[in-house]
Design a protein around this motif. Structure first.
Motif, PDB file in Angstrom:
ATOM      1  N   UNK A 120      56.839  31.702  91.779  1.00 20.47           N
ATOM      2  CA  UNK A 120      56.296  31.197  93.105  1.00 20.47           C
ATOM      3  C   UNK A 120      55.185  29.850  92.649  1.00 20.47           C
ATOM      4  N   UNK A 121      54.724  29.712  91.778  1.00 22.91           N
ATOM      5  CA  UNK A 121      53.767  28.665  91.677  1.00 22.91           C
ATOM      6  C   UNK A 121      54.719  27.288  91.322  1.00 22.91           C
ATOM      7  N   UNK A 122      55.845  27.220  91.027  1.00 24.22           N
ATOM      8  CA  UNK A 122      56.686  26.237  90.903  1.00 24.22           C
ATOM      9  C   UNK A 122      56.164  25.298  89.612  1.00 24.22           C
ATOM     10  N   UNK A 123      55.135  25.955  88.790  1.00 26.02           N
ATOM     11  CA  UNK A 123      54.576  24.981  87.609  1.00 26.02           C
ATOM     12  C   UNK A 123      55.542  25.200  86.556  1.00 26.02           C
ATOM     13  N   UNK A 124      55.407  24.268  85.623  1.00 29.46           N
ATOM     14  CA  UNK A 124      56.192  24.232  84.350  1.00 29.46           C
ATOM     15  C   UNK A 124      55.604  25.226  83.643  1.00 29.46           C
ATOM     16  N   UNK A 125      56.322  26.421  83.424  1.00 29.61           N
ATOM     17  CA  UNK A 125      55.645  27.606  82.561  1.00 29.61           C
ATOM     18  C   UNK A 125      56.517  27.941  81.087  1.00 29.61           C
ATOM     19  N   UNK A 126      55.677  28.206  80.273  1.00 29.93           N
ATOM     20  CA  UNK A 126      56.233  28.766  78.807  1.00 29.93           C
ATOM     21  C   UNK A 126      55.880  30.197  78.792  1.00 29.93           C
ATOM     22  N   UNK A 127      56.785  31.126  78.613  1.00 28.98           N
ATOM     23  CA  UNK A 127      56.480  32.600  78.597  1.00 28.98           C
ATOM     24  C   UNK A 127      56.763  32.802  76.996  1.00 28.98           C
ATOM     25  N   UNK A 128      55.947  33.294  76.245  1.00 27.38           N
ATOM     26  CA  UNK A 128      56.173  33.788  74.821  1.00 27.38           C
ATOM     27  C   UNK A 128      56.019  35.342  74.797  1.00 27.38           C
ATOM     28  N   UNK A 129      57.261  35.703  74.081  1.00 25.80           N
ATOM     29  CA  UNK A 129      57.099  37.116  73.647  1.00 25.80           C
ATOM     30  C   UNK A 129      56.950  37.283  72.429  1.00 25.80           C
ATOM     31  N   UNK A 130      56.700  38.711  71.918  1.00 22.54           N
ATOM     32  CA  UNK A 130      56.607  39.158  70.603  1.00 22.54           C
ATOM     33  C   UNK A 130      57.499  38.863  69.589  1.00 22.54           C
ATOM     34  N   UNK A 131      58.851  39.109  70.023  1.00 27.18           N
ATOM     35  CA  UNK A 131      60.099  39.411  69.043  1.00 27.18           C
ATOM     36  C   UNK A 131      61.206  38.974  69.984  1.00 27.18           C
ATOM     37  N   UNK A 132      62.255  38.608  69.300  1.00 23.01           N
ATOM     38  CA  UNK A 132      63.615  38.076  69.814  1.00 23.01           C
ATOM     39  C   UNK A 132      64.215  38.937  70.549  1.00 23.01           C
ATOM     40  N   UNK A 133      64.103  40.313  70.345  1.00 17.47           N
ATOM     41  CA  UNK A 133      64.913  41.211  71.053  1.00 17.47           C
ATOM     42  C   UNK A 133      64.085  41.529  72.422  1.00 17.47           C
ATOM     43  N   UNK A 134      62.755  41.253  72.567  1.00 13.54           N
ATOM     44  CA  UNK A 134      61.972  41.175  73.746  1.00 13.54           C
ATOM     45  C   UNK A 134      62.386  39.816  74.413  1.00 13.54           C
ATOM     46  N   UNK A 135      62.551  38.770  73.630  1.00  8.05           N
ATOM     47  CA  UNK A 135      62.728  37.379  74.601  1.00  8.05           C
ATOM     48  C   UNK A 135      64.105  37.592  75.037  1.00  8.05           C
ATOM     49  N   UNK A 136      65.090  38.157  74.522  1.00  6.29           N
ATOM     50  CA  UNK A 136      66.394  38.349  75.211  1.00  6.29           C
ATOM     51  C   UNK A 136      66.412  39.276  76.351  1.00  6.29           C
ATOM     52  N   UNK A 137      65.622  40.501  76.101  1.00  3.52           N
ATOM     53  CA  UNK A 137      65.538  41.355  77.355  1.00  3.52           C
ATOM     54  C   UNK A 137      64.750  40.599  78.515  1.00  3.52           C
ATOM     55  N   UNK A 138      63.920  39.965  78.173  1.00  2.00           N
ATOM     56  CA  UNK A 138      63.065  39.271  79.231  1.00  2.00           C
ATOM     57  C   UNK A 138      63.876  38.270  79.946  1.00  2.00           C
ATOM     58  N   UNK A 139      64.923  37.392  79.211  1.00  2.00           N
ATOM     59  CA  UNK A 139      65.781  36.203  79.761  1.00  2.00           C
ATOM     60  C   UNK A 139      66.884  36.581  80.544  1.00  2.00           C
ATOM     61  N   UNK A 140      67.409  37.806  79.887  1.00  2.00           N
ATOM     62  CA  UNK A 140      68.812  38.144  80.421  1.00  2.00           C
ATOM     63  C   UNK A 140      68.686  39.347  81.467  1.00  2.00           C
ATOM     64  N   UNK A 141      67.513  39.916  81.479  1.00  2.00           N
ATOM     65  CA  UNK A 141      67.580  41.047  82.134  1.00  2.00           C
ATOM     66  C   UNK A 141      66.633  40.798  83.502  1.00  2.00           C
ATOM     67  N   UNK A 142      65.188  40.909  82.865  1.00  2.00           N
ATOM     68  CA  UNK A 142      64.115  40.888  83.912  1.00  2.00           C
ATOM     69  C   UNK A 142      63.878  39.542  84.578  1.00  2.00           C
ATOM     70  N   UNK A 143      63.952  38.612  83.854  1.00  2.00           N
ATOM     71  CA  UNK A 143      63.832  37.004  84.700  1.00  2.00           C
ATOM     72  C   UNK A 143      64.986  36.935  85.860  1.00  2.00           C
ATOM     73  N   UNK A 144      66.056  37.129  85.637  1.00  2.00           N
ATOM     74  CA  UNK A 144      67.161  37.073  86.931  1.00  2.00           C
ATOM     75  C   UNK A 144      66.761  37.953  87.700  1.00  2.00           C
TER      76      UNK A 144
END
Length: 688
Positions: free
Chosen positions: A76-100
């Motif tokens: 909602x902020x429209x700000x350029x944001x970096x989200x960092x996760x603990x592992x590559x598996x969590x990274x994939x889950x966040x990007x492919x499932x939660x974020x969409x």
């Protein structure tokens, strides 16, 4: 202008709350979404940090829904944001499932990107070098390589996670990916097709980029050295699973030399001779000498403990002689490569690596800086992606080694990374949010804030929404001996067996050491326990978990790596047993050096480091038990020091509000279906 309008810092917070409320955008567009007050409070706090470019530390109890809580204000902020996760598996889950799901529910059209480290992307040049090489140890390995070659012709992203059956530990991975050392940069013949370059370009143009801590920290370390940044400049950073950051940062602001890169340097130098066949006669013997010297050093260290300090290694004359031989082999390789430097870009990269490894070895053996040691260059081919900075002597760092089955790692690790991390945050002028389920010690955040150099950050403790009196029970068995007792394992099993009988298995047994794990596993097998046993070390972690879930009544025995990142919801896991308070291992040179540094500075090592670290580790293990609103289970804490020592209260106060009992009848009643009221914490004469 409307004077009644909320201030700018509140509007984003209000919008984030509204999106997460009953009847809000997420409830309307995401099936089974359940509003939670703690989630709304966290989202509002994240929004305030974004708007004010401030810093927030937030512990979000299991079940809070922290991922949605930070994604909503970020989008909602429209700000350029970096989200960092603990592992590559969590990274994939966040990007492919939660974020969409969140982006679609909010109806925002922001551009997103997934960015991983270069070891995750296919390198065309490395793959070409590997073709025809006699480095495949089996037909299966050769067949898998051919599948990678076929996939390479059709992939768009080049992410090796797309290759079915290719594990992260596969020996093929380093053969088809680049490192910061062997990347040819813009001199590569495949530069225009480079998947790493393409991934970075997508990240540069995205509004929200999902990375992992390794990539984030590599970027921070490089910025400190003055090279260009990997990640795009951002207005806000969200660090999820933030409890991992201090220890990981120590790795990235330090430096290391390990066996595999040394062997790969020898092999890469020979592989580059394909481009210049006449070079083979020059490089064949230096490459052989380097491989032999690397293996000889590992053999010479056999008589050392698995890990120890540089001083401990120096006591072994054979190891010192082997280091001399390795230094000579690197110097020989460097001398052989220098006349070939201009013959091919690959030789230039190999020469840089030989110089760099020589300097690292010198610095590990003797930290006194020399002009040669501090400048092993020419500059790297890819100046945006280089090794972390060298450390100023040994005043604030520890030199140590660690042995694996066939390799070694010689490391120099800073004892305090708060200063460089604080410097980067200050320079970024961005909002920073650090969140995890395990950050607070007794409800306070001073320990974590000190580790990261955070001064007066805003803090939030967002409690878990679970119904702890109904869903869980904490059982503290009576009569156990001191954890150092020789018969502690047998006594623990006697105390735990009635719990397993009541639950019908379905348990994790988490141990402070692998020795204790093996002892109890042997006792369970000797007693012919009626439950399937799954023991760490007897199969890969993922396979153990898969078999455990499928068994329906299994008992899994694990050590530290099973305390976090393991999610078994439902009835498959109904008991978590923790054998001892997880204080730091006495053979960890970095941990011991930190304690000594605290002592020298006039602090209290136990209060300032050992106790907080153990509390966080206990919280991580306990967090495996209840993963959803429908879960029920018993947490068994066996260590009698929880009630017999004054510091035990710090551990208990840091856990969720589980009812506690010392009576096995309460455990049996719990699994019999009776929902008992909370049991008061035992005090006084009830302790034993």
């Amino acid at each position: 202008m409307d004077d009644t309008a909320p201030p700018a810092a509140s509007r984003l917070a209000l919008a984030a709350r509204e999106a997460l409320e009953d009847g809000g955008l997420l409830a309307a567009n995401i099936e089974a979404f359940a509003p939670r007050k703690a989630q709304q409070d966290l989202a509002a706090a994240v929004a305030e940090a974004f708007q004010s470019r401030g810093t927030l530390i937030a512990e979000a109890g299991t079940g809070t829904g922290k991922t949605f809580a930070y994604l909503v204000p970020a989008l909602l902020s429209g700000m350029k944001t970096i989200v960092s996760t603990g592992t590559r598996a969590l990274q994939d889950q966040l990007y492919h499932r939660d974020l969409p799901r969140v982006r679609d529910a909010l109806g925002v059209g922001l551009k997103t990107a997934l960015l991983k480290g270069r070891a995750n992307y296919l390198c065309h040049h490395r793959m070409q070098l590997a073709k025809g090489e006699p480095r495949f140890h089996s037909r299966e390995m050769a067949a898998q390589f051919q599948r990678i070659v076929a996939w390479a012709g059709r992939t768009r992203m080049g992410d090796l996670a797309e290759v079915e059956g290719l594990g992260e530990e596969s020996p093929l991975v380093p053969m088809v990916t680049s490192t910061t050392d062997n990347c040819l940069g813009s001199d590569c013949p495949f530069f225009s097709e480079c998947f790493v370059v393409q991934a970075r370009q997508r990240a540069q143009s995205a509004d929200l980029v999902v990375v992992n801590h390794h990539l984030l920290l590599a970027d921070l370390a490089l910025k400190q050295e003055g090279f260009g940044e990997i990640l795009p400049g951002a207005q806000a950073f969200v660090v999820d699973e933030a409890h991992q950051l201090p220890d990981l940062a120590s790795q990235f602001f330090g430096e290391a030399l390990s066996a595999r890169p040394l062997v790969e340097l020898a092999r890469d130098a020979i592989a580059e001779c394909k481009e210049v066949p006449s070079a083979l006669a020059t490089l064949q013997e230096p490459a052989r000498e380097l491989e032999q010297a690397t293996r000889a050093l590992r053999s010479a260290m056999d008589d050392l403990p698995v890990r120890g300090t540089r001083q401990r290694a120096a006591e072994l004359e054979a190891a010192e002689a082997a280091q001399d031989a390795l230094a000579h082999a690197l110097a020989t390789m460097q001398a052989a490569l220098e006349p070939l430097e201009s013959a091919a870009p690959g030789f230039e990269a190999c020469l840089f690596r030989a110089r760099d490894y020589s300097a690292r070895l010198r610095r590990w053996r003797d930290p006194a800086p020399t002009a040669e040691a501090e400048d092993p260059s020419p500059p790297p081919a890819d100046p945006d992606d280089r090794a972390p900075p060298t450390l100023p002597g040994d005043v604030d760092s520890v030199r140590w080694y660690e042995l694996s089955a066939r390799g070694f790692r010689l490391s120099r690790t800073p004892l305090d990374v708060s200063a460089p991390l604080a410097e980067h945050r200050e320079r970024s002028r961005a909002a920073w949010v650090f969140t995890s389920a395990t950050l607070a010690i007794g409800g306070r955040f001073e320990h974590y804030a000190r580790k990261l150099g955070l001064e007066a950050p805003r803090t939030l403790l967002a409690p878990s929404p679970f119904d702890w009196p109904r869903q869980a029970l904490c059982y503290l068995p009576r009569g156990l001996p001191e954890p150092a007792s020789r018969d502690y394992g047998a006594a623990l099993l006697d105390a735990v067996r009635p719990v397993l009988e009541a639950s019908g298995g379905r348990a994790f047994l988490l141990f402070a050491s692998h020795r204790a794990l093996r002892e109890v596993a042997a006792l369970l097998r000797a007693a012919e326990a009626p439950w399937p046993l799954f023991v760490q070390g007897e199969a890969p972690r993922g396979l153990l978990l898969e078999r455990f879930r499928a068994s329906g009544n299994g008992v899994l025995l694990g050590a530290a790596s099973f305390r976090e990142g393991v999610d078994v919801a439902g009835e498959a896991l109904s008991v978590v047993v923790i054998d001892k308070l997880p204080f730091g291992a006495p053979d960890d040179p970095v941990f011991e050096a930190r304690l000594e540094a605290i002592r020298r500075a006039g602090g209290n090592p136990f209060r300032d480091e050992q106790l907080p670290q153990a509390v966080i580790a206990l919280k991580q293990g306990a967090g495996r038990l209840i993963r959803s609103e429908g879960d029920r289970g018993v947490l068994v804490l066996c260590d009698p020091r929880l009630l017999g020592k004054s510091y035990g209260r710090v551990f208990l106060d840091s856990l969720p509000p589980l009812p506690q009992s010392r009576d096995i009848d309460d455990v049996q009643a719990f699994f019999g279906g009776e929902c008992k009221p909370p049991v008061p914490t035992p005090t006084g004469e009830d302790l034993f």
